[in-house]
Design a protein around this motif. Structure first.
Motif, PDB file in Angstrom:
ATOM      1  N   LEU A 101      -1.449   6.838   4.006  1.00 10.27           N
ATOM      2  CA  LEU A 101      -1.565   5.427   4.110  1.00 10.27           C
ATOM      3  C   LEU A 101      -1.829   5.479   5.760  1.00 10.27           C
ATOM      4  CD1 LEU A 101      -2.127   2.445   4.092  1.00 10.27           C
ATOM      5  CD2 LEU A 101       0.101   2.181   3.879  1.00 10.27           C
ATOM      6  N   TYR A 130       0.714  -1.257   0.077  1.00 10.41           N
ATOM      7  CA  TYR A 130      -0.079  -0.059  -0.064  1.00 10.41           C
ATOM      8  C   TYR A 130       0.863   1.351   0.012  1.00 10.41           C
ATOM      9  CZ  TYR A 130      -4.379  -2.524   0.372  1.00 10.41           C
ATOM     10  OH  TYR A 130      -5.713  -3.015   0.434  1.00 10.41           O
ATOM     11  N   ILE A 159      -9.496  -0.077   4.527  1.00  8.13           N
ATOM     12  CA  ILE A 159      -8.764  -1.258   3.903  1.00  8.13           C
ATOM     13  C   ILE A 159      -8.891  -2.250   5.299  1.00  8.13           C
ATOM     14  CG2 ILE A 159      -6.330  -2.186   3.736  1.00  8.13           C
ATOM     15  CD1 ILE A 159      -5.413   0.580   3.127  1.00  8.13           C
TER      16      ILE A 159
END
Length: 228
Positions: A28, A9, A97
């Motif tokens: 992220l 990611y 996520i």
């Protein structure tokens, strides 16, 4: 989020940062539901927009999303307002996520539209049409329409995004114990005390001892049990 997924990611963050360009900050967040102390920014691209860096804490908005388990009912949230440390308004979106319905991270994209607003303003003024350049009419497509995300890597700024700074910074204002408990209650509700270093920082801002903050938290916990 395990290291292999974090690397994957993180590469996606850098890719999106290059593709979307310098007006888009891509972030992220690596999230541990068991211990938010271990949650942090794992990767960031175009961080000149917010000034945050890798390993910075979660924002108050992300903490609230985690605490309210927003990720159980939706896969993403788009177009909510964000404010940078230098008071610039941006448009923010978050993709959750998940692994088997458990949240392990969040991919956030923050769009700085100020450049386009200024260009639009200048073009319209050529025709003697005047608008407010800060009114970009962001319309969230979710139930966070009253919420604003404050983008900062400072725990103090995260706290200030929830509590009016004037209450904490003005030494001429004497807060009663009940008022202090109410402030701690609001911070606890938003999940702030799940962040590392929150108790000593809140104690400092409230001008009380750390044991006092823990005592307030016990009072709040006892009140919750009495309601049940």
């Amino acid at each position: 989020m395990d290291k292999n997924k974090e690397i994957t990611y993180s590469n996606l963050v850098q890719f999106l940062g290059k593709v979307l360009g310098p007006n888009y900050e891509v972030v992220l967040h690596s999230i541990s539901l068991d211990n938010l102390y271990n949650s942090h920014i794992a990767a960031i691209a175009n961080n000149h927009i917010s000034g945050r860096t890798k390993n910075a804490p979660l924002t108050g908005m992300v903490i609230e999303m985690v605490k309210n388990k927003e990720y159980l009912n939706k896969d993403f949230i788009t177009n909510y307002k964000g404010i940078t440390k230098d008071k610039k308004e941006i448009r923010s979106s978050t993709f959750f996520i998940k692994e088997k319905d458990e949240l392990v991270g969040a991919l956030c994209i923050n769009f700085d539209s100020s450049r386009y607003s200024e260009i639009s303003k200048e073009i319209l003024e050529l025709a003697q049409i005047f608008i407010n350049p800060t009114d970009n009419s962001v319309k969230p497509d979710n139930n966070l329409d009253q919420s604003i995300e404050y983008l900062s890597e400072s725990l103090e700024d995260v706290i200030y995004s929830i509590i009016d700074p004037s209450l904490l910074e003005n030494e001429d204002i004497t807060l009663s114990q009940n008022h202090k408990i109410n402030i701690v209650r609001e911070l606890e509700l938003k999940g702030i005390f799940q962040l590392k270093g929150a108790v000593p920082r809140v104690a400092e801002l409230l001008r009380v001892s750390e044991p006092s903050v823990y005592r307030y938290l016990k009072i709040i916990e006892r009140e919750k049990k009495e309601v049940l």
